[in-house]
Enzyme design. Structure first.
Site, PDB file in Angstrom:
ATOM      1  N   CYS A 147      69.058  76.516  96.606  1.00 14.54           N
ATOM      2  CA  CYS A 147      68.113  76.928  97.639  1.00 14.54           C
ATOM      3  C   CYS A 147      66.718  76.994  97.042  1.00 14.54           C
ATOM      4  CB  CYS A 147      68.515  78.280  98.206  1.00 14.54           C
ATOM      5  SG  CYS A 147      68.723  79.576  96.963  1.00 14.54           S
ATOM      6  N   CYS A 168      62.303  76.802  93.370  1.00 16.74           N
ATOM      7  CA  CYS A 168      63.443  76.871  92.446  1.00 16.74           C
ATOM      8  C   CYS A 168      64.046  75.504  92.157  1.00 16.74           C
ATOM      9  CB  CYS A 168      64.522  77.793  92.998  1.00 16.74           C
ATOM     10  SG  CYS A 168      63.962  79.486  93.228  1.00 16.74           S
ATOM     11  N   HIS A 195      67.842  82.484  85.675  1.00 21.04           N
ATOM     12  CA  HIS A 195      67.251  81.484  86.567  1.00 21.04           C
ATOM     13  C   HIS A 195      65.782  81.308  86.182  1.00 21.04           C
ATOM     14  CE1 HIS A 195      65.940  79.273  89.957  1.00 21.04           C
ATOM     15  NE2 HIS A 195      65.914  80.222  90.872  1.00 21.04           N
TER      16      HIS A 195
END
Length: 390
Positions: A376, A90, A346
């Site tokens: 994270c 991510c 996202h």
């Protein structure tokens, strides 16, 4: 050491899975933000010395070096512009920012674009793993890894549920945070806060051609009752689809240059890179590392959390920013002030540079000086980037 400056940052408006950006090939979507960045800044495309593209699912339409393919598909960057594609899960395009800044700060390069792309419609999350399993080609969990972590499920969702229990959150805490994300994103959209950072993409609709300018995931009519009524993802757990980040299609890009390049190309910087930090910790709970990475970043920067005007903490799951607030003692009113991934989406490899675009524009709108961004990442890794608005 030389300084690294951010000249501009752009992003697409998020598209829901199968939604408004589903018709865009990820290569062309990425090329569009690269071109928009060059056009807006006025920098000579031939002066760009590298493009560092974050992308997580590097298969299918995002295979064969999607960063380089985006450069070749662009109108302002050509065959002589290098590119590389990186995967830090991510945090891929946040790492793109950090690699680009490091190149500039080392004096190796003067003009670098950090970018990211993810079409979660066309290259679904986990599709590369599923393909190899289907073809009998094995799993990423090697015998050596299994020996060290026997029987462990590598799951961000499970890590998020572990954080709920560890930090003592109730489901209502997560639901209220999710509602606030939508409310802040709604307010920011209606006030035009995203207008400067969004690159409008042309899309086809049943009514004809239109420009996609508004993040598709925002629930403008969200209520606590509606969010609370969403089914739990695990019996006995606390997380629902409503308190998790939305699957999203999108691309984003940031132009990072040296002081010499500012002068040579007559560029005006938005911000200076103040600190670059990356840390790693427990790969099982996995999502908790931003807490400790922030501690290290602040210490190295000689700052306190009170010195930071705005924070962008990626809303992969609601317990992540909630735990970050609890751990750091940060002011909730400074967190994700224009909403986060629960409302805005996202797009995995594009989220790092996407958040930077939002952070910089929010700092400018509020007259803030320091901004901190963290997220994270799979495997228990976290990046922290601190910028100083100029």
């Amino acid at each position: 050491m030389a300084e690294a400056y951010i000249v501009d940052a752009v992003r697409t408006a998020g598209g829901k899975r199968g939604g408004k950006l589903a018709g865009w090939h990820p290569v062309d979507m990425a090329a569009s933000v690269l071109d928009a960045l060059v056009e807006r800044t006025g920098v000579d495309g031939g002066a760009v010395e590298d493009v560092i593209m974050g992308c997580v699912m590097q298969g299918g339409q995002q295979a064969v070096q999607v960063g380089r393919n985006a450069v070749l598909a662009s109108n302002h960057l050509g065959e002589r512009t290098p590119a590389v594609t990186i995967d830090r899960q991510c945090g891929s395009s946040q790492q793109s920012i950090q690699f680009a800044a490091q190149a500039v700060m080392s004096g190796t390069q003067d003009v670098v674009i950090a970018a990211g792309v993810e079409s979660m419609t066309r290259v679904p999350m986990g599709s590369t793993v599923a393909f190899h399993a289907k073809e009998g080609l094995g799993t990423y969990k090697s015998p050596g890894l299994e020996a060290k972590y026997p029987g462990v499920q590598w799951s961000q969702f499970m890590g998020a549920e572990m954080m709920v229990k560890k930090h003592g959150f109730a489901k209502e805490d997560l639901d209220r945070f999710a509602l606030a994300s939508h409310q802040k994103a709604k307010a920011a959209t209606e006030a035009g806060r995203f207008d400067r950072e969004i690159v409008a993409l042309e899309i086809e609709t049943p009514e004809g051609t239109e420009l996609h300018r508004v993040d598709e995931g925002i629930r403008f009519d969200a209520t606590l009752e509606g969010i609370a009524g969403v089914k739990l993802l695990q019996e006995g757990g606390a997380i629902t689809a409503a308190s998790a980040s939305q699957i999203c299609d999108g691309a984003s890009a940031v132009l990072i240059v040296s002081e010499a390049a500012l002068k040579a190309h007559n560029l005006t910087p938005l911000a200076r890179i103040h600190n670059l930090t990356v840390t790693a910790g427990d790969p099982v709970i996995m999502l908790e590392e931003p807490l400790f990475a922030t501690d290290k970043a602040l210490k190295r920067a000689g700052l306190r959390i009170e010195d930071i005007d705005l924070y962008e903490v990626n809303e992969a799951f609601a317990p992540v920013p909630l735990a970050w607030l609890k751990h750091t003692g940060a002011d909730p009113e400074r967190l994700n002030v224009h909403g986060g991934a629960i409302a805005l989406g996202h797009p995995l490899g594009a989220s790092g540079t996407k958040l930077m675009a939002t952070l910089l524009n929010a700092l400018k709108a509020r007259g803030g000086r320091y901004g901190l961004q963290t997220m994270c990442e799979g495997g228990g890794v976290a990046n922290v980037t601190i910028v100083e608005r100029l």
